[in-house]
Write a protein that holds these residues in place. Structure first.
Motif, short mmCIF file in Angstrom:
data_model
loop_
_atom_site.label_atom_id
_atom_site.label_comp_id
_atom_site.label_asym_id
_atom_site.label_seq_id
_atom_site.Cartn_x
_atom_site.Cartn_y
_atom_site.Cartn_z
N ASN A 235 0.43 3.80 -5.64
CA ASN A 235 0.40 4.35 -4.28
C ASN A 235 -0.18 3.36 -3.28
O ASN A 235 0.28 3.27 -2.14
N ARG A 238 2.45 0.92 -2.42
CA ARG A 238 3.43 1.51 -1.50
C ARG A 238 2.83 1.62 -0.09
O ARG A 238 3.49 1.30 0.90
N HIS A 239 1.57 2.05 -0.02
CA HIS A 239 0.90 2.18 1.27
C HIS A 239 0.85 0.84 1.99
O HIS A 239 1.03 0.77 3.22
N LEU A 243 5.31 -2.35 -2.41
CA LEU A 243 6.36 -1.60 -3.10
C LEU A 243 7.06 -0.71 -2.07
O LEU A 243 6.41 -0.21 -1.14
N GLY A 245 9.06 2.62 -0.58
CA GLY A 245 8.91 4.07 -0.74
C GLY A 245 7.55 4.56 -0.31
O GLY A 245 6.61 3.79 -0.12
N PRO A 247 4.00 6.75 -0.75
CA PRO A 247 3.10 7.09 -1.85
C PRO A 247 3.42 8.46 -2.43
O PRO A 247 3.86 9.37 -1.71
#
Ligand SMILES: [Zn+2]
Length: 337
Positions: A235, A238-239, A243, A245, A247
């Motif tokens: 996460n 992602r945040h 990555l 998408g 979280p």
């Protein structure tokens, strides 16, 4: 009179921290000793980089007897595919490697507590040299730093990610946004007993986003706590936009440590008998635990009462306690920031 510039670090990375792709190697720290005259401490490091984007620094086993971070990060180093990332992830699953191998909080080499040794010294002990390399060579590369902790052999915590109140409110907001993205079952505004020498403080003073955790403890990791660590690391990437998408968020309860009333310390040696378990609500004045003298029968136990309303966020492990040990930590429920 001029101030001498600091010595160079004795640590040598065996990989190029700026290269693209996946690299597995070590930070090699010379450590001359009886069983290896020209020996070294070899701290595992993995760098995964691709394209343009921020850098995340992920560290576990800053304390050697805390296992969620190493579990999630050794796993991540095996599975992170550079084709899926934009930026760079620097992974050190076992930062205080001598302590991690010994299964102890502090280093067996010099008794160094790494998270009280920052910013470190290039000409200090082995532990201080690790801290110095992180301070001067790794943190400056990073936009966001996640340092995993749990309670080790002497504490057990509710699983939470945490950040601190900071003088720079914009930086503080960025840190708490990252804590929210981590999505642990609890999210803490954390008060430190003694912030001097911590990686946390060093990273925060460099203006970076810093997230720490306490994800359990009792000298082990569970499937649940390791899962929280795994999801939280993903996460955070992602945040940060490393990555793709959003979280994978999960419900979290926000907690605060509003004052020193959070902490209860034992004043007596003895057998600890808790009256509440982790996560349970307590009212100010309520007995949290009794400590029985164990030298003979018939002596009344010492009673420890809550100094504030809250929930039990951490407790002493194992069953016997010594005067001065942290008996428990209370936290107050708060609104999400
Ligand atoms: Zn720790």
């Amino acid at each position: 009179m001029s101030i001498a510039s600091p010595r160079p670090s004795p640590v040598t990375p065996t990989i190029d921290l700026s290269a693209k792709g996946v690299q597995h190697g070590h930070l090699r720290l010379p450590y001359s000793r009886d069983d290896s005259a020209w020996g070294s401490v070899m701290i595992p490091i993995c760098v995964v980089a691709s394209g343009e984007g921020p850098t995340a620094l992920l560290t576990g086993a800053n304390h050697g007897d805390e296992y969620e971070g190493p579990a999630a990060l050794f796993e991540l180093a095996c599975t992170l595919d550079p084709a899926t990332i934009s930026g760079r992830v620097i992974i050190l699953p076992a930062l205080n490697y001598p302590a991690f191998r010994a299964g102890t909080r502090t280093s067996p080499i010099d008794k160094g507590n790494l998270n009280r040794s920052f910013p470190g010294r290039p000409d200090g002990s082995v532990t201080e040299k690790i801290a110095d390399y992180v301070t001067r060579h790794l943190v400056p590369l990073a936009d966001i730093v996640l340092d995993f902790h749990s309670g080790g052999k002497t504490l057990d915590f509710l699983p939470y990610a945490a950040a601190h109140e900071l003088p720079d409110k914009a930086q503080e907001a960025r840190c708490f946004a990252a804590v929210a993205a981590f999505s642990a079952p609890y999210s803490m505004k954390m008060l430190e007993i003694d912030a001097v020498g911590m990686l946390d403080t060093t990273v925060e003073e460099m203006g970076k986003v810093f997230v720490t955790t306490e994800l359990g403890g009792a000298g082990t990791a569970t499937a649940r706590s390791t899962g929280i660590a795994r999801r939280g690391a993903g996460n955070l990437l992602r945040h940060a936009g490393i990555l793709a998408g959003a979280p994978e968020t999960a419900p979290t309860r926000w907690l605060d440590m509003p004052s020193d009333d959070c902490f209860t310390f034992a004043q007596d040696d003895g057998l600890i008998v808790f009256q509440h378990d982790l996560g349970e609500a307590v009212r100010a004045g309520e007995v949290i635990a009794r400590v029985h003298p164990v030298g003979k029968t018939g002596l009344a136990p010492a009673e420890y009462q809550a100094a504030m309303d809250g929930i039990l966020a951490a407790r002493h492990i194992p069953g016997l306690i010594k005067a001065g040990d942290c008996l428990c930590v209370l936290a107050a429920l708060r609104e999400a920031p």
